[in-house]
Write a protein that holds these residues in place. Structure first.
Motif, PDB file in Angstrom:
ATOM      1  N   PRO A  89      69.443  14.332  40.388  1.00  0.00           N
ATOM      2  CA  PRO A  89      68.217  15.114  40.173  1.00  0.00           C
ATOM      3  C   PRO A  89      67.139  14.773  41.192  1.00  0.00           C
ATOM      4  O   PRO A  89      67.059  13.642  41.682  1.00  0.00           O
ATOM      5  CB  PRO A  89      67.790  14.705  38.757  1.00  0.00           C
ATOM      6  N   VAL A  90      66.329  15.766  41.512  1.00  0.00           N
ATOM      7  CA  VAL A  90      65.236  15.608  42.472  1.00  0.00           C
ATOM      8  C   VAL A  90      63.940  16.023  41.792  1.00  0.00           C
ATOM      9  O   VAL A  90      63.891  17.050  41.092  1.00  0.00           O
ATOM     10  CB  VAL A  90      65.468  16.484  43.721  1.00  0.00           C
ATOM     11  N   ALA A  91      62.888  15.219  41.968  1.00  0.00           N
ATOM     12  CA  ALA A  91      61.594  15.561  41.383  1.00  0.00           C
ATOM     13  C   ALA A  91      61.127  16.910  41.919  1.00  0.00           C
ATOM     14  O   ALA A  91      61.147  17.150  43.124  1.00  0.00           O
ATOM     15  CB  ALA A  91      60.560  14.479  41.711  1.00  0.00           C
ATOM     16  N   GLY A  92      60.735  17.781  40.988  1.00  0.00           N
ATOM     17  CA  GLY A  92      60.300  19.118  41.355  1.00  0.00           C
ATOM     18  C   GLY A  92      61.296  20.200  40.988  1.00  0.00           C
ATOM     19  O   GLY A  92      60.972  21.395  41.043  1.00  0.00           O
ATOM     20  N   MET A  93      62.508  19.806  40.617  1.00  0.00           N
ATOM     21  CA  MET A  93      63.512  20.793  40.230  1.00  0.00           C
ATOM     22  C   MET A  93      63.118  21.458  38.909  1.00  0.00           C
ATOM     23  O   MET A  93      62.444  20.864  38.071  1.00  0.00           O
ATOM     24  CB  MET A  93      64.893  20.145  40.115  1.00  0.00           C
ATOM     25  N   HIS A  94      63.549  22.724  38.738  1.00  0.00           N
ATOM     26  CA  HIS A  94      63.205  23.511  37.555  1.00  0.00           C
ATOM     27  C   HIS A  94      64.424  23.675  36.653  1.00  0.00           C
ATOM     28  O   HIS A  94      65.530  23.964  37.135  1.00  0.00           O
ATOM     29  CB  HIS A  94      62.690  24.890  37.961  1.00  0.00           C
ATOM     30  N   LEU A  95      64.202  23.506  35.350  1.00  0.00           N
ATOM     31  CA  LEU A  95      65.250  23.810  34.392  1.00  0.00           C
ATOM     32  C   LEU A  95      65.390  25.324  34.254  1.00  0.00           C
ATOM     33  O   LEU A  95      64.510  26.081  34.683  1.00  0.00           O
ATOM     34  CB  LEU A  95      64.933  23.190  33.027  1.00  0.00           C
ATOM     35  N   HIS A  96      66.479  25.752  33.649  1.00  0.00           N
ATOM     36  CA  HIS A  96      66.707  27.176  33.461  1.00  0.00           C
ATOM     37  C   HIS A  96      65.575  27.791  32.642  1.00  0.00           C
ATOM     38  O   HIS A  96      65.055  27.175  31.699  1.00  0.00           O
ATOM     39  CB  HIS A  96      68.046  27.403  32.743  1.00  0.00           C
ATOM     40  N   ALA A  97      65.192  29.013  33.008  1.00  0.00           N
ATOM     41  CA  ALA A  97      64.045  29.670  32.365  1.00  0.00           C
ATOM     42  C   ALA A  97      64.247  29.850  30.866  1.00  0.00           C
ATOM     43  O   ALA A  97      63.267  29.937  30.111  1.00  0.00           O
ATOM     44  CB  ALA A  97      63.790  31.019  33.035  1.00  0.00           C
ATOM     45  N   SER A  98      65.503  29.923  30.397  1.00  0.00           N
ATOM     46  CA  SER A  98      65.757  30.113  28.965  1.00  0.00           C
ATOM     47  C   SER A  98      65.302  28.932  28.126  1.00  0.00           C
ATOM     48  O   SER A  98      65.104  29.063  26.912  1.00  0.00           O
ATOM     49  CB  SER A  98      67.253  30.365  28.727  1.00  0.00           C
TER      50      SER A  98
END
Length: 268
Positions: free
Chosen positions: A164-173
């Protein structure tokens, strides 16, 4: 008598003549001072002074750390300071949800940041090592490797984070769930603290269910993705009821609006 009177009046007139000139001199000096002060604050200070910096809103970063994140050394001249570039640099930092940079005449710069607040923590893997991943209400994984200090947030499982990298986004759901966790953290943190883990189980036909693990009971509860304060209160009420049953209940299902249960050893 008449000649003496005239002479005295003439001397009086001569003595009074210097006052208008003195007044003009004073006014002239005052104008020079005002113009000089105006020029000093409008030209000299902005072009020669270093920025008078104020930093607000950060609790996890110190003054020097925040300056470093903003790319500031402290020697910048106010006239050359680029507020847009500084704001863009800070906004690219995953720790900050919002950033405001104000350039205030003649030499002040005010930077206000709003830090992201964890609403859940998950686990990821970096080079075979398990690390915590802090997630905020918008679904941004903003801090990797540090366990939230002082934050009583639930563990979010069922997700896979490889490197994981800081700033990554989880799925919008997942955002509605995270928003609800944020709301409960603000409105009813005691209720939310009764949950230790929330597991996300993906459905084969799309969407997902939640499996909630309460703190004080081994019975888990299966629900749909609408985990709000009402759902959690209903869940705790059902757990209080089944606690008095003699059955060895493993899981409760409240997805259909009615309560179903499964005892230990029973197949799904």
């Amino acid at each position: 008598m008449s000649d003496m009177y005239v002479a005295k009046n003439a001397n009086a007139v001569v003595n009074e003549d210097w006052k208008p000139y003195l007044l003009k001199i004073l006014i002239g000096i005052l104008l020079v001072v005002i113009v000089a002060e105006f020029a000093f604050y409008t030209i000299v200070v902005p072009t020669t002074s270093r920025i008078n910096l104020s930093l607000l809103g950060s609790s996890s970063l110190g003054y020097d750390e925040l300056c470093a994140a903003a790319g500031l050394s402290g020697s910048e001249k106010w006239i050359d300071f680029n507020s847009a570039a500084t704001a863009s640099r800070l906004a690219s930092n995953p720790l900050f949800e919002s950033v405001t940079v104000e350039k205030i005449f003649p030499d002040r710069v005010a930077i206000t940041v709003t830090e992201r607040v964890p609403v859940a923590v998950a686990f990821g893997t970096i080079n075979g090592r398990t690390v915590p991943v802090e997630i905020d209400r918008t679904g941004v994984a903003f801090r990797i490797g540090n366990k939230p200090s002082g934050a009583n947030v639930p563990l979010l499982t069922g997700l896979t984070f490889e490197n994981p990298v800081a700033g990554m986004h989880l799925h919008a759901s997942l955002r509605p769930l995270l928003e609800q966790l944020s709301i409960m953290e603000d409105t009813n943190p005691v209720l939310l603290s009764s949950v230790s883990e929330i597991k996300i189980e993906t459905k084969t036909w799309g969407g997902y269910d939640l499996v909630v693990y309460p703190v004080n009971t081994p019975v888990r509860v299966r629900t749909d993705k609408a985990l709000n304060e009402d759902t959690l209160q209903y869940m705790m009420l059902v757990l209080d009821v089944v606690h008095d049953l003699t059955l060895d209940i493993d899981e409760i299902d409240i997805r259909a609006g009615t309560v179903a249960y499964r005892v230990k050893g029973e197949r799904i």
